[in-house]
Write a protein that holds these residues in place. Structure first.
Motif, PDB file in Angstrom:
ATOM      1  N   SER A 145      39.260  44.124  42.536  1.00 46.49           N
ATOM      2  CA  SER A 145      40.375  43.469  43.114  1.00 46.49           C
ATOM      3  C   SER A 145      40.163  42.746  44.444  1.00 46.49           C
ATOM      4  O   SER A 145      40.430  42.017  44.975  1.00 46.49           O
ATOM      5  CB  SER A 145      41.648  44.416  43.092  1.00 46.49           C
ATOM      6  N   TYR A 183      39.165  36.878  43.998  1.00 40.97           N
ATOM      7  CA  TYR A 183      40.598  36.942  44.429  1.00 40.97           C
ATOM      8  C   TYR A 183      40.891  36.573  45.694  1.00 40.97           C
ATOM      9  O   TYR A 183      41.889  36.487  46.417  1.00 40.97           O
ATOM     10  CB  TYR A 183      41.264  38.006  44.095  1.00 40.97           C
ATOM     11  N   ALA A 203      46.248  41.540  46.604  1.00 39.91           N
ATOM     12  CA  ALA A 203      45.056  41.580  45.715  1.00 39.91           C
ATOM     13  C   ALA A 203      45.293  42.079  44.394  1.00 39.91           C
ATOM     14  O   ALA A 203      44.859  41.684  43.230  1.00 39.91           O
ATOM     15  CB  ALA A 203      43.782  42.330  46.262  1.00 39.91           C
ATOM     16  N   PHE A 222      47.173  39.628  42.156  1.00 40.91           N
ATOM     17  CA  PHE A 222      46.205  38.516  41.829  1.00 40.91           C
ATOM     18  C   PHE A 222      45.102  39.117  40.605  1.00 40.91           C
ATOM     19  O   PHE A 222      44.846  38.351  39.557  1.00 40.91           O
ATOM     20  CB  PHE A 222      45.474  37.935  42.706  1.00 40.91           C
ATOM     21  N   SER A 223      44.649  40.353  40.570  1.00 40.51           N
ATOM     22  CA  SER A 223      43.667  40.655  39.368  1.00 40.51           C
ATOM     23  C   SER A 223      44.580  41.109  38.355  1.00 40.51           C
ATOM     24  O   SER A 223      43.901  41.309  37.181  1.00 40.51           O
ATOM     25  CB  SER A 223      43.119  41.797  40.072  1.00 40.51           C
TER      26      SER A 223
END
Length: 418
Positions: free
Chosen positions: A188, A239, A248, A251-252
């Motif tokens: 991440s 990311y 993050a 986003f992951s």
């Protein structure tokens, strides 16, 4: 008869609404405005949820504050019979979110949980924000909790104005033998890097790099797992340049969901990071060789898999400690905070976040520890019959000198309270 029939007829009552009065007009206008505001509110929340917005956004905070356990608590206060038959909260939800309707509303609009003083003091008192990490594997040798990237709000985000990589790496590295993977590795915070490999003079707060970073430690773990006969998948999505560092995990999340939907045989999922503590707290020496130390992190918050995540992390910690006594700094759980602390572990019961070393370690030390972790993971998979019994796992064991040096290092760290 006529009169009697007329009496039996239903008598209708009429209501006359006088719109000319000031009170009626005020009531109608107020109801209309309230309906409009509520509709806009619902629309904003819906858009954030559809867009997969940040856990710090309005929708994320609502979902975090209004959990099933919170609603159960409110109902229990009003319905004594329900309270007597309500299920006992598990480790995952016993401290997952604010309790009670008033506390839920307070948290929603102020980020303060009246039941958790750390949300009031954590960002104001230095060092307080990290104290909500709880050690699940008590060990007097290691009492220093992992650092918290959310704890410091004065420093600018590390990926401020971050640019995409000049040459993108492969976003996905499939298993070498093309078999269905048993282990999945991702990152991440994929640009977390290491000072010995960066430009001299770089500060620890700026130890981030597009090429020399934690992904290479994950790659070393992946390669060693493959040598041990464990099909392993690693994703290398950047990311870092997508947006705010604090988001993050949001986003992951889509990447993880995609991998989980495509690969049903995964036994272990690892989000590999590095910590932010100084080198003296992230390094151990065994037989004159330096290794990066390891934290196993379990996502608390509103995580239904917390107990299973903890069991998996604890088992890996025990395997690692049996082979290299000073390498693991234990299993830690992140408690409730004014941000999402699940670390995406609510997606699968076999997910664990692993922090290897810190910014003061070198990539060589990171890879050295990653390979040891890989051997431990392979042995664990073999022991739970997820790995074919014919597969030979690396039998490398510490020498007598390494074991003695490890014990001396452990005693030294116990004496200094690190």
């Amino acid at each position: 008869m006529k009169n009697r029939n007329e009496e039996r007829k239903r008598r209708f009552r009429s209501l006359t609404l006088n719109l000319s009065s000031q009170k009626a007009r005020t009531t109608i206008v107020t109801m209309g405005l309230a309906t409009s505001v509520f509709s806009i509110f619902i629309g904003v929340v819906a858009v954030q949820l559809i867009a997969g917005g940040s856990s710090k956004g309005l929708a994320g905070r609502i979902l975090h504050s209004i959990s099933a356990h919170s609603l159960s608590g409110v109902m229990s206060q009003e319905l004594p019979m329900y309270a007597s038959i309500a299920p006992t909260p598990t480790l995952a939800d016993s401290s997952a979110s604010p309790k009670g309707l008033s506390n839920m509303l307070l948290y929603l609009f102020t980020d303060i949980d009246a039941g958790n003083p750390l949300t009031m003091l954590g960002f104001q008192v230095p060092g307080m924000a990290v104290s909500d990490f709880r050690l699940l594997t008590p060990d007097p040798s290691y009492t220093t909790p992992p650092s918290d990237e959310h704890a410091s709000k004065d420093a600018p985000p590390p990926n401020l104005n971050a640019k995409p990589r000049e040459k993108a790496d492969d976003s996905e590295k499939p298993p070498v033998n093309n078999n269905e993977p048993l282990v999945y590795i991702y990152h991440s915070h994929n640009r977390e890097s290491f000072l010995p490999d960066l430009k001299p003079g770089t500060k620890a707060d700026n130890a981030y790099d597009a090429k020399l970073n934690i992904e290479q430690a994950g790659g070393a773990m992946r390669d060693e797992l493959e040598k041990d006969g464990v099909p392993t998948l690693q994703t290398l999505v950047d990311y870092w340049s997508v947006g705010d560092f604090d988001n993050a995990y949001d986003f992951s999340r889509p990447t993880i969901q995609k991998v989980l939907s495509e690969h049903k045989n995964l036994q272990l999922i690892f989000d590999i990071h590095r910590d932010s503590l100084p080198r003296e707290k992230t390094t151990t020496t065994i037989n004159g060789v330096d290794y990066s130390m390891v934290y196993f992190i379990v996502g608390g918050g509103n995580n239904p898999h917390a107990e299973k995540n903890q069991a998996t992390a604890t088992k890996l910690h025990e395997y690692l400690k049996a082979k290299y006594p000073t390498l693991s700094k234990g299993v830690w759980m992140k408690g409730p905070a004014p941000y999402d602390t699940r670390y995406n572990q609510d997606l699968d019961p076999n997910m664990v976040l692993i922090e290897i070393g810190g910014p003061g370690n070198s990539l060589e030390e990171e890879k050295r520890t990653a390979k040891v972790l890989a051997d431990v993971i392979a042995q664990y998979l073999k022991d739970i019959d997820a790995l074919s019994p014919e597969v030979k796992v690396s039998a490398e064991q510490p020498t007598k000198q390494q074991q003695d040096a490890a014990k001396r290092q452990e005693q030294k760290q116990a004496g200094t309270g690190n």
